[in-house]
Write a protein that holds these residues in place. Structure first.
Motif, PDB file in Angstrom:
ATOM      1  N   THR A  37       0.801  -1.230   0.000  1.00 44.74           N
ATOM      2  CA  THR A  37       0.000   0.000   0.000  1.00 44.74           C
ATOM      3  C   THR A  37       0.832   1.277   0.000  1.00 44.74           C
ATOM      4  O   THR A  37       0.300   2.356  -0.235  1.00 44.74           O
ATOM      5  N   ILE A  38       2.138   1.187   0.277  1.00 43.48           N
ATOM      6  CA  ILE A  38       2.978   2.384   0.289  1.00 43.48           C
ATOM      7  C   ILE A  38       3.482   2.649  -1.130  1.00 43.48           C
ATOM      8  O   ILE A  38       4.265   1.881  -1.675  1.00 43.48           O
ATOM      9  N   VAL A  39       3.026   3.746  -1.714  1.00 40.96           N
ATOM     10  CA  VAL A  39       3.435   4.110  -3.074  1.00 40.96           C
ATOM     11  C   VAL A  39       4.228   5.414  -3.085  1.00 40.96           C
ATOM     12  O   VAL A  39       4.597   5.915  -4.148  1.00 40.96           O
ATOM     13  N   THR A  40       4.475   5.965  -1.918  1.00 34.31           N
ATOM     14  CA  THR A  40       5.293   7.164  -1.754  1.00 34.31           C
ATOM     15  C   THR A  40       6.704   6.742  -1.362  1.00 34.31           C
ATOM     16  O   THR A  40       6.882   5.961  -0.426  1.00 34.31           O
ATOM     17  N   ASP A  41       7.717   7.225  -2.072  1.00 32.07           N
ATOM     18  CA  ASP A  41       9.097   6.926  -1.707  1.00 32.07           C
ATOM     19  C   ASP A  41       9.386   7.494  -0.319  1.00 32.07           C
ATOM     20  O   ASP A  41       8.927   8.588   0.015  1.00 32.07           O
ATOM     21  N   VAL A  74       5.867  -1.670   0.928  1.00 34.24           N
ATOM     22  CA  VAL A  74       6.316  -1.475  -0.458  1.00 34.24           C
ATOM     23  C   VAL A  74       6.334  -2.767  -1.250  1.00 34.24           C
ATOM     24  O   VAL A  74       6.606  -2.756  -2.461  1.00 34.24           O
ATOM     25  N   ASN A  75       6.039  -3.885  -0.610  1.00 33.22           N
ATOM     26  CA  ASN A  75       6.089  -5.181  -1.284  1.00 33.22           C
ATOM     27  C   ASN A  75       5.187  -5.210  -2.519  1.00 33.22           C
ATOM     28  O   ASN A  75       3.997  -4.927  -2.441  1.00 33.22           O
ATOM     29  N   GLY A  76       5.782  -5.509  -3.667  1.00 27.18           N
ATOM     30  CA  GLY A  76       5.008  -5.586  -4.906  1.00 27.18           C
ATOM     31  C   GLY A  76       4.790  -4.252  -5.589  1.00 27.18           C
ATOM     32  O   GLY A  76       4.058  -4.185  -6.574  1.00 27.18           O
ATOM     33  N   THR A  77       5.412  -3.185  -5.087  1.00 25.53           N
ATOM     34  CA  THR A  77       5.254  -1.861  -5.680  1.00 25.53           C
ATOM     35  C   THR A  77       6.573  -1.407  -6.304  1.00 25.53           C
ATOM     36  O   THR A  77       7.583  -2.104  -6.225  1.00 25.53           O
ATOM     37  N   GLU A  78       6.553  -0.240  -6.889  1.00 25.06           N
ATOM     38  CA  GLU A  78       7.780   0.353  -7.433  1.00 25.06           C
ATOM     39  C   GLU A  78       8.417   1.338  -6.452  1.00 25.06           C
ATOM     40  O   GLU A  78       9.339   2.075  -6.806  1.00 25.06           O
ATOM     41  N   THR A 109      14.789  -6.358 -10.954  1.00 24.25           N
ATOM     42  CA  THR A 109      14.439  -6.014  -9.576  1.00 24.25           C
ATOM     43  C   THR A 109      15.647  -6.205  -8.665  1.00 24.25           C
ATOM     44  O   THR A 109      16.403  -7.146  -8.801  1.00 24.25           O
ATOM     45  N   THR A 110      15.799  -5.289  -7.715  1.00 25.16           N
ATOM     46  CA  THR A 110      16.955  -5.404  -6.826  1.00 25.16           C
ATOM     47  C   THR A 110      16.663  -4.761  -5.481  1.00 25.16           C
ATOM     48  O   THR A 110      15.824  -3.885  -5.370  1.00 25.16           O
ATOM     49  N   THR A 146      11.339  -2.526  -5.420  1.00 26.88           N
ATOM     50  CA  THR A 146      10.816  -3.836  -5.723  1.00 26.88           C
ATOM     51  C   THR A 146      10.697  -4.115  -7.209  1.00 26.88           C
ATOM     52  O   THR A 146      10.679  -5.256  -7.619  1.00 26.88           O
ATOM     53  N   THR A 147      10.597  -3.078  -8.040  1.00 25.03           N
ATOM     54  CA  THR A 147      10.621  -3.311  -9.471  1.00 25.03           C
ATOM     55  C   THR A 147      11.656  -2.434 -10.128  1.00 25.03           C
ATOM     56  O   THR A 147      11.781  -2.409 -11.332  1.00 25.03           O
ATOM     57  N   GLY A 148      12.384  -1.705  -9.305  1.00 22.48           N
ATOM     58  CA  GLY A 148      13.274  -0.656  -9.781  1.00 22.48           C
ATOM     59  C   GLY A 148      14.426  -1.144 -10.609  1.00 22.48           C
ATOM     60  O   GLY A 148      14.307  -2.093 -11.361  1.00 22.48           O
ATOM     61  N   ASP A 149      15.575  -0.524 -10.464  1.00 20.26           N
ATOM     62  CA  ASP A 149      16.680  -0.821 -11.332  1.00 20.26           C
ATOM     63  C   ASP A 149      17.971  -0.808 -10.548  1.00 20.26           C
ATOM     64  O   ASP A 149      18.131  -0.090  -9.592  1.00 20.26           O
ATOM     65  N   THR A 150      18.888  -1.638 -10.980  1.00 18.66           N
ATOM     66  CA  THR A 150      20.156  -1.739 -10.283  1.00 18.66           C
ATOM     67  C   THR A 150      20.884  -0.411 -10.292  1.00 18.66           C
ATOM     68  O   THR A 150      21.405   0.046  -9.283  1.00 18.66           O
ATOM     69  N   ALA A 151      20.907   0.241 -11.430  1.00 17.52           N
ATOM     70  CA  ALA A 151      21.624   1.516 -11.516  1.00 17.52           C
ATOM     71  C   ALA A 151      21.002   2.554 -10.607  1.00 17.52           C
ATOM     72  O   ALA A 151      21.694   3.280  -9.904  1.00 17.52           O
TER      73      ALA A 151
END
Length: 348
Positions: free
Chosen positions: A215-219, A244-248, A301-302, A324-329
């Protein structure tokens, strides 16, 4: 000597603050009061913020029903703000410190609103007032609409999809409330892209109302003092991991060695200049990423955890970044940048 001072100050505060104790056992409030030490945002020393020359700033009134609040709005001169930031005050109430932070953000192109949840004219000059007013204002039914009202004001001055928030102490707790429940309660009408908490408290305003999975979608970025409550930090980190599980969503947690509660406040005895400067620089970079201002290179994902040790094993600061779906860089870059900009600090 410092610990003794904190404990004596806490006992004195609680002994003469009967309103703050209403419904709260003494032993529960004692560690909280002791942890504040001399963190007063410079109120009792009479500290004043530096003059800001490239921004326009003014008091703004807004209300919830008959309850009138007075915030502080700062905007850049000669340009329309491209983004907005909500600045939430510590336990003494809105003062010079939060106004300074709002004006700093305005210099970076933000419309910055330092909110007020205590009410117009209600500001504290001592710890007795601060504890009582903070406790009274912490009722979920009261504080949520007050934060939402401030957010509504900010939306008139900045794009709704370019909003972030930052808070100190009690204000850090407000930021976590905004992150937990996007689009409702305190966040009614808008979802912030990112929030940053400095030496904050983390417990929800309504007992047991924590973030559910995904449910947390705010960084979220947390800046935590070594002298603050580590049990509370672990609890909020566990909640964020679940939320943040399952979110970006991306989150970071930075720990500062040998710092006391309130270490970002230049007018307070506990001020730590280096850590204050570096932590806010890291926040600016974090906000830029969350607002899409920094290019990223999507990959797999990393989850990245970076720990940097100082001169000995006791001198350690860490930054944890989760995507959770982001990027290594992006994730690694944010963690390393956060460490380089803010997390590695030790005392000679």
């Amino acid at each position: 000597a410092w610990l003794k001072f904190q404990l004596v100050a806490a006992v004195f505060l609680l002994a003469f603050s009967p309103k703050a104790m209403r419904g709260r056992p003494l032993l529960l409030l004692l560690p909280y009061a002791a942890g504040h030490g001399t963190a007063d945002a410079g109120v009792m020393s009479g500290w004043h913020r530096p003059t800001a020359h490239v921004v326009e700033a003014m008091a703004v009134e807004y209300s919830v029903g008959d309850f009138v609040m007075e915030g502080w709005l700062a905007k850049p001169i000669g340009m329309a703000p491209t983004k907005g930031v909500l600045v939430a005050h510590q336990w003494m109430g809105l003062g010079e410190y939060e106004k300074m932070r709002a004006e700093e953000m305005a210099k970076q192109g933000y419309a910055a609103l330092a909110l007020d949840v205590y009410g117009k004219g209600n500001r504290c000059s001592d710890f007795q007032c601060a504890m009582g007013t903070m406790q009274t204002s912490s009722e979920a039914s009261l504080i949520r609409p007050r934060i939402a009202a401030a957010l509504a004001v900010l939306k008139h001055h900045a794009p709704e999809d370019k909003l972030v928030g930052m808070g100190y102490c009690f204000g850090g707790r407000m930021m976590m409330e905004l992150a937990r429940f996007p689009g409702k309660g305190a966040s009614e009408g808008a979802t912030l892209q990112a929030v940053a908490s400095f030496h904050g408290s983390y417990s929800p305003f309504a007992d047991g109302e924590t973030a559910a999975a995904g449910t947390i979608v705010t960084d979220v970025q947390i800046h935590h003092a070594s002298g603050d409550d580590h049990a509370g930090l672990r609890t909020i980190e566990d909640e964020i991991i679940l939320g943040v599980n399952g979110t970006e969503t991306v989150w970071e947690s930075a720990h500062y060695w040998e710092t006391a509660h309130g270490w970002t406040e230049p007018g307070a005895a506990v001020y730590s200049e280096r850590e204050a400067i570096e932590s806010h620089a890291a926040m600016m970079a974090f906000f830029s990423h969350s607002l899409g201002e920094v290019p990223t290179c999507p990959t797999q994902t990393t989850t990245t955890t970076t720990t940097v040790a100082g001169a000995d094993s006791n001198t350690t600061a860490s930054t944890t970044a989760n995507s959770t779906t982001g990027d290594t860089a992006s994730s690694a870059g944010r963690a390393v940048a956060g460490v380089a900009a803010l997390a590695l600090v030790w005392r000679m």
